[in-house]
Design an enzyme around this catalytic site. Sequence first.
Site, PDB file in Angstrom:
ATOM      1  N   GLN A  48      -4.383  -0.888   9.510  1.00  0.00           N
ATOM      2  CA  GLN A  48      -4.302  -2.252   8.966  1.00  0.00           C
ATOM      3  C   GLN A  48      -4.904  -3.250   9.956  1.00  0.00           C
ATOM      4  OE1 GLN A  48      -3.179  -3.167   5.820  1.00  0.00           O
ATOM      5  NE2 GLN A  48      -3.935  -5.190   6.379  1.00  0.00           N
ATOM      6  N   LYS A 107       0.836  -1.203   0.000  1.00  0.00           N
ATOM      7  CA  LYS A 107       0.000   0.000   0.000  1.00  0.00           C
ATOM      8  C   LYS A 107       0.876   1.260   0.000  1.00  0.00           C
ATOM      9  CE  LYS A 107      -3.843  -2.412   2.130  1.00  0.00           C
ATOM     10  NZ  LYS A 107      -4.519  -2.808   3.369  1.00  0.00           N
ATOM     11  N   ASP A 117     -10.419   3.591   4.357  1.00  0.00           N
ATOM     12  CA  ASP A 117     -10.861   2.211   4.139  1.00  0.00           C
ATOM     13  C   ASP A 117     -12.392   2.096   4.064  1.00  0.00           C
ATOM     14  OD1 ASP A 117      -9.227   0.100   3.631  1.00  0.00           O
ATOM     15  OD2 ASP A 117      -8.729  -0.327   5.726  1.00  0.00           O
TER      16      ASP A 117
END
Length: 303
Positions: free
Chosen positions: A100, A56, A123
């Site tokens: 994460q 990422k 996200d």
Amino acid sequence: MEITEKILDGKQLAALFHRAIQNRVDKLSAEKGRPPGLAVILVGDNPASRAYVKTKGKVAKKCGFKTFDYNFPAGVSQQELLSAIHECNRTDEVDGILLQLPLPEGLNSEEALSAINPSKDADGLHPLNQGLLMRGKPPVYPCTPFGVMKLIDLAFSGVALAPELDPLELKEADLSGKHAVIVGRSILVGKPQIFLLLEHNATVSIAHSRTANLKELCSKADILIAAAGVPGLIGAEHIKQGAVVIDVGINRLEDGTLTGDVDFESAYLKASKITPVPGGVGPMTVAMLMHNTLSLWERRVSS
Ligand code: NDP
């Protein structure tokens, strides 16, 4: 794997998104005074999470973003984690925050996700944004289901996956009259997928581990999305001739190979379009994180 027209090549589509996002950033960042900023928070040393975060970060830089890395040992306290999130919320240059998952045991991921400012929720997992998704108006969409929709848009567009394609201009597929079946009801994939498919006018069914007659249900699907985390759960007998098959599953076998939830070899023969694993939904999830960060940045710098 030989790439044929039947294969929905998520890796290539993701690469086109990265290029298109980078072009947009190049064009706008001088005018807006700064590039998009993405904060990436990693806790612990789970090898898969480390690998995802590395990818990422790399892709974010490729897209022209500034990244802010927060790496914490597994023993970090909930309070320290929340402090880092609050710092990102306050930092003007940070437009998107990615926490994460999964977090190591002992940490409360629900509380941590809820601490992210919803307008920096790269996200799309903040409860407010998940609620807005149900009303069709979130600022961003959860990355994996959003990536799945882009693959479906491509599958129904009739457009070739060629270098000249600008995926930011790809038309949303109108799935009127199509029956979509999702296997898996997690908050990360299956549940948000329902609302995205509904927005595209699909008729949606969702299956899970308590569903009776999975095969019968799946074999009626024009679009079948497998997100159960069970290798080979979906075989040719689950697939209607000509269906579009999207395999979200990422499962590591004992010999180290990665495989999806769909038995690719047999499914390939019946599907009209099918995603491979790896190289299907996985790269699209990362591309949609970039897409979300770009959108959040555009909203913030133009407000
Ligand atoms: P979860 O474990 O949270 O959810 C799995 C879902 O599948 C549950 O709803 C479960 O049902 C259902 N399920 C499990 N076994 C069966 C079965 N035999 N028949 C029907 N349904 C079943 O997983 P996630 O949603 O987080 O992930 C699913 C898969 O997708 C995993 O392989 C994961 O690695 C992958 N993934 C891939 C991503 C990508 O970028 N490509 C991103 C996120 C996930 P129940 O609710 O009844 O338990």
